[in-house]
Design an enzyme around this catalytic site. Structure first.
Site, short mmCIF file in Angstrom:
data_model
loop_
_atom_site.label_atom_id
_atom_site.label_comp_id
_atom_site.label_asym_id
_atom_site.label_seq_id
_atom_site.Cartn_x
_atom_site.Cartn_y
_atom_site.Cartn_z
N GLY A 186 -4.38 -2.49 8.23
CA GLY A 186 -5.54 -2.32 9.10
C GLY A 186 -6.57 -1.38 8.50
O GLY A 186 -7.77 -1.49 8.80
N GLU B 65 1.14 -6.09 5.14
CA GLU B 65 1.76 -6.46 6.42
C GLU B 65 2.97 -7.37 6.24
O GLU B 65 3.94 -7.30 6.98
CB GLU B 65 0.72 -7.17 7.31
CG GLU B 65 -0.33 -6.25 7.91
CD GLU B 65 -1.56 -6.08 7.03
OE1 GLU B 65 -1.48 -6.35 5.81
OE2 GLU B 65 -2.60 -5.66 7.57
N ALA C 170 -2.22 0.07 10.68
CA ALA C 170 -1.85 0.25 12.09
C ALA C 170 -0.68 1.22 12.16
O ALA C 170 0.10 1.34 11.21
CB ALA C 170 -1.45 -1.09 12.67
N1 3HC Z 1 2.12 4.12 10.64
C1 3HC Z 1 2.82 5.20 11.05
N2 3HC Z 1 3.41 6.04 10.21
C2 3HC Z 1 3.30 5.79 8.90
C3 3HC Z 1 2.58 4.69 8.39
C4 3HC Z 1 1.96 3.84 9.33
N3 3HC Z 1 1.23 2.78 8.95
N4 3HC Z 1 2.65 4.71 7.06
C5 3HC Z 1 3.39 5.78 6.73
N5 3HC Z 1 3.77 6.43 7.84
C6 3HC Z 1 4.56 7.66 7.93
C7 3HC Z 1 5.98 7.47 7.39
O1 3HC Z 1 6.83 6.89 8.38
C8 3HC Z 1 6.35 8.88 7.03
O2 3HC Z 1 6.70 9.53 8.22
P1 3HC Z 1 7.85 10.66 8.22
O3 3HC Z 1 7.34 11.75 7.33
O4 3HC Z 1 7.96 11.02 9.64
O5 3HC Z 1 9.08 10.01 7.67
C9 3HC Z 1 5.01 9.48 6.55
O6 3HC Z 1 3.99 8.62 7.07
C10 3HC Z 1 4.87 9.49 5.04
O7 3HC Z 1 5.18 8.21 4.57
P2 3HC Z 1 6.03 7.99 3.22
O8 3HC Z 1 7.23 8.87 3.25
O9 3HC Z 1 6.22 6.54 3.07
O10 3HC Z 1 5.00 8.58 2.15
P3 3HC Z 1 4.53 7.97 0.77
O11 3HC Z 1 3.49 8.88 0.29
O12 3HC Z 1 5.72 7.66 -0.09
O13 3HC Z 1 3.88 6.53 1.11
C11 3HC Z 1 2.41 4.95 2.22
C12 3HC Z 1 2.73 6.44 1.93
C13 3HC Z 1 2.05 4.24 0.92
C14 3HC Z 1 1.28 4.92 3.19
C15 3HC Z 1 3.67 4.27 2.80
O14 3HC Z 1 4.16 5.06 3.86
C16 3HC Z 1 3.42 2.90 3.33
O15 3HC Z 1 3.47 1.95 2.59
N6 3HC Z 1 3.19 2.79 4.65
C17 3HC Z 1 3.07 1.51 5.31
C18 3HC Z 1 1.70 0.91 5.14
C19 3HC Z 1 1.61 -0.39 5.87
O16 3HC Z 1 2.50 -1.21 5.84
N7 3HC Z 1 0.50 -0.61 6.57
C20 3HC Z 1 0.30 -1.82 7.33
C21 3HC Z 1 0.65 -1.55 8.76
S1 3HC Z 1 0.58 -3.03 9.75
C22 3HC Z 1 -1.08 -3.26 10.03
O17 3HC Z 1 -1.89 -2.53 9.54
C23 3HC Z 1 -1.41 -4.39 10.95
C24 3HC Z 1 -2.86 -4.75 10.94
O18 3HC Z 1 -3.11 -5.77 10.03
C25 3HC Z 1 -3.29 -5.22 12.28
#
Ligand code: 3HC
Ligand code: NAI
Length: 704
Positions: A104, A127, A65
């Site tokens: 997600g 999450e 998400a």
């Molecule tokens: N939403 C929005 N932006 C995101 C994102 C996300 N899920 N994941 C990463 N980004 C953005 C970062 O904020 C960053 O933005 P910036 O350049 O403006 O600072 C850019 O993408 C690159 O991210 P990283 O610097 O972290 O790049 P990496 O390559 O080191 O890592 C990643 C990439 C492994 C995807 C890491 O960013 C990460 O772990 N992201 C979070 C993933 C996550 O937690 N997903 C679950 C979301 S909650 C959900 O899905 C709810 C559902 O169950 C309903």
């Protein structure tokens, strides 16, 4: 962006490829959900299409998400609705994953009928690390697919798994060793069609068949959480949701999951974790970096092979760099080598690396007493005694030996880096790289930008931090930079409470209950009381004679009770144990000190202890921002999350202050200042923000 750009469609021979394209990580924004739902519905009703492949454009499948939309009002279609629609398709839907498929993103894949993934893919439901839980069917589909034990382990840790493990667990059906996941997905679709394979829904999978075993894993998870995650909200909700998967029909389980997900989403913990996530990304971008490309760093010189020099060396060797250490004499050089070898040997004995891995790492390392060995290094880091004259002497030698473009860094904890920089001919190359002990483990790296440091030196330091996988925080020059400057103040607040009537054990307990991994006196015993004692003696001459000074720590140090390394400090450590026992003799010394200064001990509640400790931390945090030492409040938060054990679920001290309200913090400080106005001076920044009814968060956006 147009919906058609968010999901790009290509169709060939009855198989449609839906490629989600939302750079940089294909976060599932409202637009992506709409576009994907439209595309899936269209494909499902189009009689010319026989199978659907969902993939991601660029480097990733989908990272979950959109975190930046989490606090905003929900917009349809919801992610659970999208997942259900995918699962309900009448023709086979295949997820073709590469890069990351997280949160997600993985839930979308779980609602597809077949899944394949490229070898390097990272799959996971992280999450929980955002104070959330899977909210689009993940808690219902994954346990049905792979069983409760494995599903809970993934959801409660948030850990990523690679394709090989995902295949073994049963998350994916196929593992693409070579080539493009999307092309492999299309080929898989044709194979399935040719074989007459129909739809196959995760909700019908039989991973929960052994009800009793599944219940036993859930009970065990509850026990573990009660002990290890008592402060956290969402892990308990994950277990409840999986319990619903076990006891309820799929659709009811989904309803329960949604309600639990929304309660997590609205919790202060989710806000705090999300703040931490975004703050970590914001600190990694130095304002100097655009327009000042970093210098390449391949070889690193380290002067001083003691506790810090050895840890920094290990960290740099681990990052694949060549490290040359210089020590003051042969004996110290041998000790420096032994210190580095000891860290690697510890990793071998814990099974983290092999002996061969250690041998090959040590080939990139050498020790010498000759500064000439540093003539080609790209970056030299000084980690000698905390003594200005010794540091200046080292920088004079570095100035004579290192190549002109080399960055010259100091690991000083407190000393004036501008003064150190004045000893070299190119002060623009001098910077502070303040590591934390143990330097190969602790993630924080304060990058201290001195008055003359140039932009290229700053960007080189940030790039170096990235290579070492450290969390960099930009700081300015002052006594203690961000972290140690604030620490000195809240530690003093703790000492005042100790002298006024609270025991160190109550203070530690109250702060552990708040969520800190350790209390301040446990930390003091771990770090060694002698370091703080030396600093106090150094500063004695400049101390304000009117400022309150608690002598209890000095009384312990005078007895040689420096903490764990001497077997006793605030706590007793019999036979080298690491878990301290309360020491009645320490309490007697404290009582004696109270009598000496004429203090009648009073009772503190745990709440009062937390209130004073946090108020001191927040107030000095505000001063650090006000003085321009930290760029923004979020830099203070990241410093405390990664260097000082501040509980992540509270987001950092400044975020916590916003959560409880700055007006309350200021009122506390004003109340405490009645008894000690010299110590409890409200920060001008705090007063200003309260006057404007603004929070620290309003100052975070300036640079992020
Ligand atoms: N939403 C929005 N932006 C995101 C994102 C996300 N899920 N994941 C990463 N980004 C953005 C970062 O904020 C960053 O933005 P910036 O350049 O403006 O600072 C850019 O993408 C690159 O991210 P990283 O610097 O972290 O790049 P990496 O390559 O080191 O890592 C990643 C990439 C492994 C995807 C890491 O960013 C990460 O772990 N992201 C979070 C993933 C996550 O937690 N997903 C679950 C979301 S909650 C959900 O899905 C709810 C559902 O169950 C309903
Ligand atoms: P240490 O006493 O363990 O090591 C210092 C080393 O420097 C010794 O091995 C000594 O032989 C060597 N040395 C002294 N003079 C030298 C010279 N002229 N040339 C070459 N080597 C010389 O000290 P520690 O704890 O490693 O601290 C080093 C620096 O790191 C200090 O500035 C300290 O403030 C800082 N620091 C310490 C932290 C800690 O937790 N100990 C945390 C962060 C920074």
């Amino acid at each position: 962006m147009e919906l058609s750009q968010l999901v790009v469609q290509t169709c060939l021979d009855g198989v449609v490829l839906l490629r989600v394209s939302n750079p940089p990580v294909n976060a599932i924004s409202t637009g992506v959900r709409r576009a994907l739902l439209d595309a899936v519905e269209q494909a499902d009703t189009d009689s010319a299409i026989r199978a659907i492949v969902i993939t991601g454009a660029g480097k990733s499948f989908m990272a979950g998400a959109d975190i930046r939309e989490l606090g905003l009002p929900a917009q349809p279609p919801s992610l659970p609705d999208l997942c259900n629609r995918i699962e309900n398709c009448a023709k086979p839907v295949i997820a073709a994953m590469h890069g990351v498929a997280l949160g997600g993103g993985l839930e979308i894949a779980l609602s597809c009928h077949y899944r394949l993934a490229a070898e390097e893919v990272k799959l996971g439901l992280p999450e929980v690390l955002l104070g959330l839980m899977p909210g689009a069917g993940g808690t219902q589909r994954l346990p049905r697919l792979i069983g409760v034990e494995s599903a809970l382990a993934l959801m409660l840790s948030g850990r990523h798994v690679l394709a090989k493990e995902a295949l073994l667990l049963g998350i994916i059906d196929r593992h693409v060793l070579l080539g493009d996941a999307a092309a492999a997905g299309v080929q898989y679709a044709h194979e399935l069609l040719n074989a007459g394979a129909g739809v196959r829904r995760s909700r019908d999978a039989e991973g929960l068949k052994d009800h009793a075993a599944a219940q036993a894993f859930l009970d065990e998870a509850r026990n573990v959480l009660a002990k290890k995650s008592r402060h956290l909200f969402s892990p308990h909700k994950i277990v409840e949701a999986v319990q619903s998967a076990l006891g309820m029909a799929f659709s009811e389980g989904l309803t329960q999951e949604r309600a639990a997900f929304l309660s997590c989403l609205q919790s202060p913990q989710c806000e705090a974790f999300t703040h931490a996530f975004l703050a970590e990304r914001a600190v990694s971008k130095a304002p100097e970096t655009p327009g000042a490309p970093p210098l390449p760093v391949m070889a690193v010189g380290i002067v001083g092979g003691g506790l810090m020099g050895a840890g920094i060396a290990v960290s740099a060797i681990d990052a694949g760099l060549c490290v040359r250490m210089v020590e003051q004499d042969d004996k110290a050089a041998a000790r420096g080598l032994a210190n580095v070898e000891k860290v690697f040997a510890g990793q071998v004995s814990k099974g983290r690396i092999t002996q061969a891995g250690m041998d090959s790492a040590l080939k990139r390392f050498s020790v010498s007493t000759d500064y000439q060995s540093l003539k080609d290094v790209d970056l030299a880091i000084e980690a000698v005694f905390e003594d200005m004259n010794v540091k200046k002497m080292v920088f004079e030698r570095l100035n004579l030996t290192c190549k002109p473009e080399a960055v010259l860094a100091t690991n000083t904890s407190y000393l004036d880096i501008d003064e150190i920089a004045r000893t070299v001919s190119r002060p623009e190359r001098v910077i502070g790289l303040h590591f934390f002990s143990p330097a190969n483990i602790m993630p924080l790296l304060e990058i201290v930008v001195a008055g003359k440091t140039d932009a290229q030196t700053v960007s080189t330091a940030f790039e170096f931090a990235k290579k070492l996988r450290k969390v960099p925080v930009r700081a300015g020059v002052c006594d203690g930079f961000i972290g140690n400057r604030v620490l000195a103040v809240y530690r003093a607040a703790a000492d005042h409470m100790m002298e006024d009537g609270a025991s160190p054990y109550q203070i530690d307990r109250a702060l552990r209950d708040f969520g800190f991994a350790m209390g301040p006196y446990q930390v003091a015993d771990l770090a060694g009381g002698d370091i703080g004692w030396a600093t106090r003696k150094r500063r004695a001459a400049n101390r304000d004679p009117n400022a309150r000074y608690v002598q209890i720590p000095d009384r312990l140090c005078e007895r040689g009770w420096f903490g764990q390394k001497t077997g006793r400090g605030y706590y007793l450590y019999p036979q080298g144990s690491r878990t301290g026992e309360e020491d009645p003799q320490v309490l007697a010394i404290i009582d004696e000190e109270r009598r000496r200064v004429g203090i009648e001990p009073k009772r503190f509640t745990d709440g009062e202890i937390v209130r004073r400790y946090l108020a001191a931390m927040i107030n000095e945090g505000a001063n650090v921002v006000f003085d321009g030492i930290a760029l923004r409040p979020l830099d203070v938060d990241v410093t405390f999350l990664h260097g000082y054990g501040f509980p992540r679920f509270r987001g950092g001290p400044m975020k916590y202050a916003d959560t409880i309200g700055l007006g309350k913090v200021l009122a506390d400080i004003n109340e405490f200042s009645v008894a000690d106005p010299l110590f409890w001076k409200p920060s001008a920044l705090l007063v200003d923000l309260v006057g404007r009814r603004a929070g620290f968060a309003t100052l975070n956006n300036a640079l992020s």
